[in-house]
Design a protein around this motif. Structure first.
Motif, short mmCIF file in Angstrom:
data_model
loop_
_atom_site.label_atom_id
_atom_site.label_comp_id
_atom_site.label_asym_id
_atom_site.label_seq_id
_atom_site.Cartn_x
_atom_site.Cartn_y
_atom_site.Cartn_z
N THR A 116 0.85 -1.18 0.00
CA THR A 116 0.00 0.00 0.00
C THR A 116 0.89 1.23 0.00
OG1 THR A 116 -1.95 1.00 1.04
CG2 THR A 116 -0.19 0.29 2.51
N ALA A 151 -5.62 -3.14 1.69
CA ALA A 151 -6.85 -2.36 1.62
C ALA A 151 -7.19 -1.77 2.98
CB ALA A 151 -7.99 -3.23 1.11
N GLU A 152 -6.99 -2.53 4.04
CA GLU A 152 -7.30 -2.02 5.39
C GLU A 152 -6.39 -0.86 5.74
OE1 GLU A 152 -8.91 -6.14 7.53
OE2 GLU A 152 -6.77 -5.64 7.55
N GLU A 194 -7.53 2.21 3.65
CA GLU A 194 -8.82 2.73 4.12
C GLU A 194 -8.66 3.48 5.44
OE1 GLU A 194 -11.27 -0.70 4.21
OE2 GLU A 194 -11.39 -0.86 2.02
N GLN A 246 -7.13 6.84 4.61
CA GLN A 246 -8.11 7.68 3.94
C GLN A 246 -9.15 8.22 4.92
OE1 GLN A 246 -9.55 4.97 0.97
NE2 GLN A 246 -7.52 4.76 0.05
N LEU A 247 -9.49 7.42 5.93
CA LEU A 247 -10.45 7.86 6.93
C LEU A 247 -9.96 9.11 7.66
CD1 LEU A 247 -13.18 7.11 8.30
CD2 LEU A 247 -11.83 5.79 9.96
N SER A 255 -5.39 -0.42 -7.98
CA SER A 255 -6.80 -0.47 -7.56
C SER A 255 -7.72 0.27 -8.52
CB SER A 255 -6.94 0.09 -6.15
OG SER A 255 -6.39 1.40 -6.05
N SER A 304 -16.04 11.16 -5.85
CA SER A 304 -15.25 10.63 -4.74
C SER A 304 -14.68 11.77 -3.91
CB SER A 304 -14.11 9.76 -5.27
OG SER A 304 -13.24 9.37 -4.22
N ARG A 336 -12.10 11.20 -1.89
CA ARG A 336 -10.71 10.83 -1.59
C ARG A 336 -9.76 11.86 -2.19
NH1 ARG A 336 -9.46 4.90 -3.59
NH2 ARG A 336 -7.37 5.56 -2.93
#
Length: 346
Positions: A73, A113-114, A117, A120-121, A131, A268, A270
């Motif tokens: 990542t 992915a975790e 994410e 991003q949170l 991706s 989005s 993001r």
């Protein structure tokens, strides 16, 4: 000669990937008569700043490819607020430590992915390699909101609200084609690129007018009313709070074009910067072990700028009236998905 050699050395690192970008640049030249110097567009910043070729850390040092439990990542700590949020990110990842240096270990315990994410949170730009694919999303999506009227580029007025690299490069190329560019910055939030290499900032904005204003509701109405083309890289809701709506701008006068540059599309929230957007699009190299490394310098930024400039000229040739939604990650994916591409070891 030395400068050309340095740019050529950087260009060699991405040569297998640039065929689609060369096609886009050639189309821009066909439409405008203005050649696009791709080595300078892609790597002048790196040369002027004296950057080294990247590996698992981006050329500018802010973005990091981290090994996760199931892959990789990218986490981009591009701003002071991102660095300040690292302890909170560690907590989200279940790390007992709040020390920034333990981020590598924390990511190893979760999936790619975790990890992305969680970042991003907290508003940190992060992405899983590949991706975003070209098949899933086009680099440019055109939406028709206004009437068409074919006009030449020469003399058209561009209002550029964008910052950093992608949008300003688009504006620079359109300015070379004859448009009049007004660079607009907020009193409280000037372009972050001003903190970088001054010579590169001057190159991006050479020949443009500069305007610093208070971004308050209604304060930009007159400025936008005079524009033929608007370039921005903001979330739509942020502009709406200022009273700016692309749909209304396009409907008000035939032949206008609105360029919206985002990381992943206007739908989005993001955020993205050039390095993590390139990773999301799969635009990475491989080390001798087959693991990903960064390519170039924030590569999705200049790639997007060239794509956006060509899209504007193409739209104008058909009469405009369009909202051009430009995704940085999807632009990168277009290069990553180039047919018959051979990935060289980096």
């Amino acid at each position: 000669m030395k400068e050309n050699h340095a740019l050529r050395a950087w260009m060699d690192t991405v040569e297998p990937y640039v065929a689609p970008l060369s096609d886009v640049a050639r189309s821009f030249t066909d439409l405008t008569g203005v050649p696009v110097d791709l080595p300078s567009a892609l790597f002048l910043r790196a040369r002027l700043a004296g950057l080294e070729r990247p590996g698992r850390t981006s050329a500018n040092g802010s973005c990091h490819l981290l090994r996760a439990a199931d892959g990789w990542t990218a986490v981009n700590l591009a701003r002071p607020d991102d660095l300040a949020a690292v302890p909170a990110l560690l907590a989200l990842l279940g790390s007992p430590s709040a020390e920034p240096g333990d981020l590598y270990k924390a990511v190893q315990r979760v999936t790619a992915a975790e990890a992305a994410e969680a970042a991003q949170l907290l508003g940190i730009a992060a992405a899983v390699p590949g991706s975003v694919t070209q098949d899933a999303r086009p680099a440019i999506r055109a939406e028709r909101w206004g009437e068409r009227r074919v006009r030449a580029m020469a003399g058209l007025r561009i209002v550029d609200f964008s910052a950093l690299w992608a949008g300003p490069l688009c504006a620079r190329l359109l300015g070379l084609a004859g448009a009049r560019v007004v660079k607009v910055e907020s009193v409280t939030r000037p372009d972050g690129a001003r903190l970088g290499t001054p010579a590169f900032y001057r190159w991006l904005h050479d020949g443009q007018d500069s305007l610093v204003v208070d971004f308050a509701p209604g304060a930009l109405d007159e400025l936008v009313a005079e524009a033929d083309i608007v370039i921005e890289a903001s979330r739509p809701r942020a502009l709406r709070r200022l009273g700016l709506r692309a749909e209304e701008f396009l409907a008000a006068r035939p032949g206008r074009v609105w360029v919206s540059i985002t990381g992943y599309g206007r739908e989005s929230d993001r955020i993205a910067f050039g390095d993590d957007a390139a990773v999301a699009g799969g635009l990475t190299g491989l080390d001798p072990n087959g693991d990903p490394v960064f390519l170039g310098d924030a590569l999705a930024d200049p790639v997007t700028g060239v794509f956006a400039a060509q899209a504007v000229t193409s739209s104008l040739a058909e009469g405009g009236g369009e909202l051009l939604c430009v995704s940085m990650a999807a632009c990168a994916a277009t290069l990553a998905d180039a047919p018959a591409r051979v990935r060289p070891p980096c």
